[in-house]
Design a protein around this motif. Structure first.
Motif, PDB file in Angstrom:
ATOM      1  N   THR A   7       0.857  -1.184   0.000  1.00 35.54           N
ATOM      2  CA  THR A   7       0.000   0.000   0.000  1.00 35.54           C
ATOM      3  C   THR A   7       0.891   1.230   0.000  1.00 35.54           C
ATOM      4  O   THR A   7       1.784   1.359   0.842  1.00 35.54           O
ATOM      5  N   SER A   8       0.681   2.113  -0.950  1.00 40.79           N
ATOM      6  CA  SER A   8       1.551   3.291  -1.085  1.00 40.79           C
ATOM      7  C   SER A   8       0.947   4.494  -0.379  1.00 40.79           C
ATOM      8  O   SER A   8      -0.239   4.788  -0.535  1.00 40.79           O
ATOM      9  N   ILE A  36       8.286   1.222   9.873  1.00 42.63           N
ATOM     10  CA  ILE A  36       8.613  -0.149  10.276  1.00 42.63           C
ATOM     11  C   ILE A  36       7.650  -1.138   9.624  1.00 42.63           C
ATOM     12  O   ILE A  36       7.980  -2.301   9.409  1.00 42.63           O
ATOM     13  N   LYS A  37       6.444  -0.666   9.277  1.00 40.66           N
ATOM     14  CA  LYS A  37       5.440  -1.524   8.641  1.00 40.66           C
ATOM     15  C   LYS A  37       5.852  -1.781   7.191  1.00 40.66           C
ATOM     16  O   LYS A  37       5.699  -0.923   6.323  1.00 40.66           O
ATOM     17  N   ARG A  38       6.352  -2.957   6.927  1.00 44.05           N
ATOM     18  CA  ARG A  38       6.925  -3.257   5.612  1.00 44.05           C
ATOM     19  C   ARG A  38       5.885  -3.541   4.529  1.00 44.05           C
ATOM     20  O   ARG A  38       6.239  -3.686   3.357  1.00 44.05           O
ATOM     21  N   ASP A  39       4.624  -3.639   4.894  1.00 47.54           N
ATOM     22  CA  ASP A  39       3.584  -3.798   3.871  1.00 47.54           C
ATOM     23  C   ASP A  39       3.088  -2.450   3.361  1.00 47.54           C
ATOM     24  O   ASP A  39       2.140  -2.375   2.576  1.00 47.54           O
ATOM     25  N   LEU A  40       3.757  -1.374   3.815  1.00 46.58           N
ATOM     26  CA  LEU A  40       3.451  -0.025   3.338  1.00 46.58           C
ATOM     27  C   LEU A  40       4.691   0.551   2.674  1.00 46.58           C
ATOM     28  O   LEU A  40       5.808   0.329   3.136  1.00 46.58           O
ATOM     29  N   PHE A  56      14.881  10.742   8.305  1.00 47.31           N
ATOM     30  CA  PHE A  56      14.187   9.456   8.374  1.00 47.31           C
ATOM     31  C   PHE A  56      15.084   8.261   8.043  1.00 47.31           C
ATOM     32  O   PHE A  56      14.755   7.130   8.380  1.00 47.31           O
ATOM     33  N   GLY A  57      16.207   8.520   7.355  1.00 50.63           N
ATOM     34  CA  GLY A  57      17.123   7.433   7.023  1.00 50.63           C
ATOM     35  C   GLY A  57      16.757   6.733   5.729  1.00 50.63           C
ATOM     36  O   GLY A  57      15.736   7.021   5.092  1.00 50.63           O
ATOM     37  N   ASN A  58      17.607   5.802   5.337  1.00 48.65           N
ATOM     38  CA  ASN A  58      17.391   5.031   4.113  1.00 48.65           C
ATOM     39  C   ASN A  58      16.684   3.723   4.433  1.00 48.65           C
ATOM     40  O   ASN A  58      17.155   2.934   5.252  1.00 48.65           O
ATOM     41  N   HIS A  59      15.560   3.506   3.765  1.00 49.91           N
ATOM     42  CA  HIS A  59      14.759   2.301   3.982  1.00 49.91           C
ATOM     43  C   HIS A  59      14.259   1.807   2.629  1.00 49.91           C
ATOM     44  O   HIS A  59      13.976   2.605   1.737  1.00 49.91           O
ATOM     45  N   SER A  60      14.131   0.504   2.497  1.00 50.38           N
ATOM     46  CA  SER A  60      13.691  -0.070   1.225  1.00 50.38           C
ATOM     47  C   SER A  60      12.254   0.317   0.891  1.00 50.38           C
ATOM     48  O   SER A  60      11.860   0.292  -0.274  1.00 50.38           O
ATOM     49  N   ASN A  61      11.478   0.673   1.891  1.00 45.93           N
ATOM     50  CA  ASN A  61      10.072   1.034   1.650  1.00 45.93           C
ATOM     51  C   ASN A  61       9.817   2.540   1.761  1.00 45.93           C
ATOM     52  O   ASN A  61       8.695   2.973   2.007  1.00 45.93           O
ATOM     53  N   VAL A  62      10.875   3.342   1.573  1.00 43.44           N
ATOM     54  CA  VAL A  62      10.732   4.806   1.591  1.00 43.44           C
ATOM     55  C   VAL A  62      11.369   5.401   0.343  1.00 43.44           C
ATOM     56  O   VAL A  62      12.527   5.117   0.027  1.00 43.44           O
ATOM     57  N   LYS A 357       4.092   4.855  19.170  1.00 46.24           N
ATOM     58  CA  LYS A 357       3.630   3.505  18.811  1.00 46.24           C
ATOM     59  C   LYS A 357       2.116   3.397  18.902  1.00 46.24           C
ATOM     60  O   LYS A 357       1.468   2.776  18.062  1.00 46.24           O
ATOM     61  N   LYS A 358       1.535   4.019  19.930  1.00 41.68           N
ATOM     62  CA  LYS A 358       0.077   3.984  20.085  1.00 41.68           C
ATOM     63  C   LYS A 358      -0.597   4.729  18.942  1.00 41.68           C
ATOM     64  O   LYS A 358      -1.591   4.259  18.380  1.00 41.68           O
ATOM     65  N   SER A 359      -0.073   5.900  18.592  1.00 43.23           N
ATOM     66  CA  SER A 359      -0.661   6.675  17.501  1.00 43.23           C
ATOM     67  C   SER A 359      -0.512   5.958  16.167  1.00 43.23           C
ATOM     68  O   SER A 359      -1.418   5.972  15.323  1.00 43.23           O
ATOM     69  N   VAL A 360       0.637   5.315  15.967  1.00 45.43           N
ATOM     70  CA  VAL A 360       0.894   4.584  14.719  1.00 45.43           C
ATOM     71  C   VAL A 360      -0.082   3.430  14.552  1.00 45.43           C
ATOM     72  O   VAL A 360      -0.581   3.185  13.440  1.00 45.43           O
ATOM     73  N   GLU A 361      -0.375   2.728  15.618  1.00 45.44           N
ATOM     74  CA  GLU A 361      -1.309   1.600  15.519  1.00 45.44           C
ATOM     75  C   GLU A 361      -2.697   2.066  15.119  1.00 45.44           C
ATOM     76  O   GLU A 361      -3.420   1.362  14.404  1.00 45.44           O
ATOM     77  N   ILE A 362      -3.095   3.257  15.561  1.00 47.78           N
ATOM     78  CA  ILE A 362      -4.382   3.827  15.155  1.00 47.78           C
ATOM     79  C   ILE A 362      -4.380   4.121  13.658  1.00 47.78           C
ATOM     80  O   ILE A 362      -5.303   3.752  12.930  1.00 47.78           O
ATOM     81  N   VAL A 363      -3.314   4.783  13.176  1.00 50.05           N
ATOM     82  CA  VAL A 363      -3.228   5.123  11.750  1.00 50.05           C
ATOM     83  C   VAL A 363      -3.171   3.860  10.894  1.00 50.05           C
ATOM     84  O   VAL A 363      -3.860   3.760   9.867  1.00 50.05           O
TER      85      VAL A 363
END
Length: 371
Positions: A7-8, A36-40, A56-62, A357-363
């Motif tokens: 999901t983009s 951290i969510k690799r399906d996004l 934010f650093g270098n990440h394969s999903n960014v 972490k709590k806010s991220v789980e909501i989103v």
């Protein structure tokens, strides 16, 4: 990673092209955790993508992208729709105002609508245009977020939307880290010629109430022992402050410092080196700086109005931002008394209550529900 199987998420990061403010802290905290969510897969976009990458650093999903236009309206009308179409974006996350050309599902965070409840701090034109834009942006968005119970109630009252989810700001772990106060103070003294000082971290606007701090500095003759540091960029002129400052003796003015366009590490250094921190803002949708200063174990006093009334752990360190005597008394208290234990306890309460972490789980849950 095969982006097509994810999901983009497009994220409008234009606020990273200017100074520190609440929306920037919000995006940084939320997406530093959400990536951290690799399906996004995330498309973070600003006028300076290299700066985003350093944060934010270098990440394969960014993927970092650059805007063609710095103008707000050209960005919303041309840049963003083109990016969404080109990269086949599934969700686009905006702060306050979305693009009117809707080519995917929208996420909007309406941090506050203070211009409605406190029109005296905003221009008539900005109130009219923002009321229209913020309400229309909420109508166009599948996912509606805000940062405090105060803001949620006001949005419901004035816009009629009751399905806003609260994703509170949280405090970066770096603020809670231990540090050597003596070494920090020595570094600050060498770099900025500041020794004993009171700090106020906030951009400049009339509602931020900088004049209250200046009045206390003068009335209590704190300049005999301390310096005063204002850290933040200009947004709106503050005539009340300017009038008072213009009448200050030239020798006392040497004890008053204003720093703008500082980077995060400089801000953190100056915060850690402070003897006290104040936050006299009259109106906020959340109010991050007083929480950051308490997390850094700095004796802090905070306004008890609007969203900041949720910070019940301040207790004896609350004050009324319309009451100069109350502010002066509380400021003297944190300067004179050894309150280290109190603020260590408060820091722990903040860490427990406010978590990215709590806010991220909501989103994340809302994205999955709206796919």
């Amino acid at each position: 990673m095969n982006i097509k199987n994810t999901t983009s998420i497009f994220v409008d990061c234009h606020v990273f092209d200017s100074g520190f403010q609440g929306t920037r802290t919000y995006i940084q905290g939320l997406y530093s955790e959400l990536i951290i969510k690799r399906d996004l897969h995330f498309f973070l976009v600003s006028s300076n993508p290299d700066n985003l990458a350093s944060i934010f650093g270098n990440h394969s999903n960014v993927t970092y992208l650059k805007y063609k236009y710095e103008n707000k309206y050209l960005r919303l009308l041309i840049d963003i729709p083109q990016i969404i179409k080109k990269h086949k974006i599934d969700f686009a996350h905006f702060q306050y105002t979305v693009s009117p050309f809707k080519r995917c599902r929208y996420i909007v965070t309406t941090h506050d609508i203070l211009f409605i409840n406190f029109p005296e701090y905003f221009s008539f034109f900005s109130k009219i245009i923002n009321t229209f834009l913020y309400k229309q942006s909420a109508k166009w968005s599948e996912i509606r977020l805000t940062v405090s119970e105060f803001s949620k109630q006001k949005i419901h009252q004035h816009f009629g939307f009751s399905n806003y989810e609260i994703t509170p700001n949280a405090i970066d772990n770096v603020f809670f880290e231990d540090y050597d106060k003596v070494l920090i103070k020595n570094e600050v003294a060498q770099k900025f010629s500041l020794k004993k000082y009171i700090i106020y971290v906030s951009r400049w606007e009339p509602r931020k109430n900088h004049q209250m701090v200046l009045k206390a500095f003068l009335d209590l003759e704190l300049y005999k022992e301390y310096e005063l540091l204002f850290l933040g960029n200009d947004t709106l002129s503050n005539p009340q402050y300017n009038e008072i400052f213009s009448q200050v003796d030239s020798e006392i003015k040497k004890k008053i410092f204003t720093l703008k366009n500082t980077d995060f590490n400089t801000m953190l250094l100056l915060l850690r080196g402070a003897d006290a921190s104040v936050y006299p803002s009259m109106a906020e949708g959340f109010g991050i700086p007083p929480l950051e200063s308490v997390a850094a174990k700095i004796p802090t006093i905070c306004s008890d109005k609007t969203a900041m009334s949720d910070f019940s752990f301040f207790e004896d360190y609350y004050f009324d931002p319309h009451n100069q005597i109350d502010f002066n008394d509380k400021l003297q208290k944190i300067l004179k008394e050894n309150l280290g234990t109190d603020f260590k306890i408060m820091a722990q309460k903040i860490k427990e209550k406010y978590s990215w972490k709590k806010s991220v789980e909501i989103v994340y849950r809302l994205i999955k529900q709206n796919q």
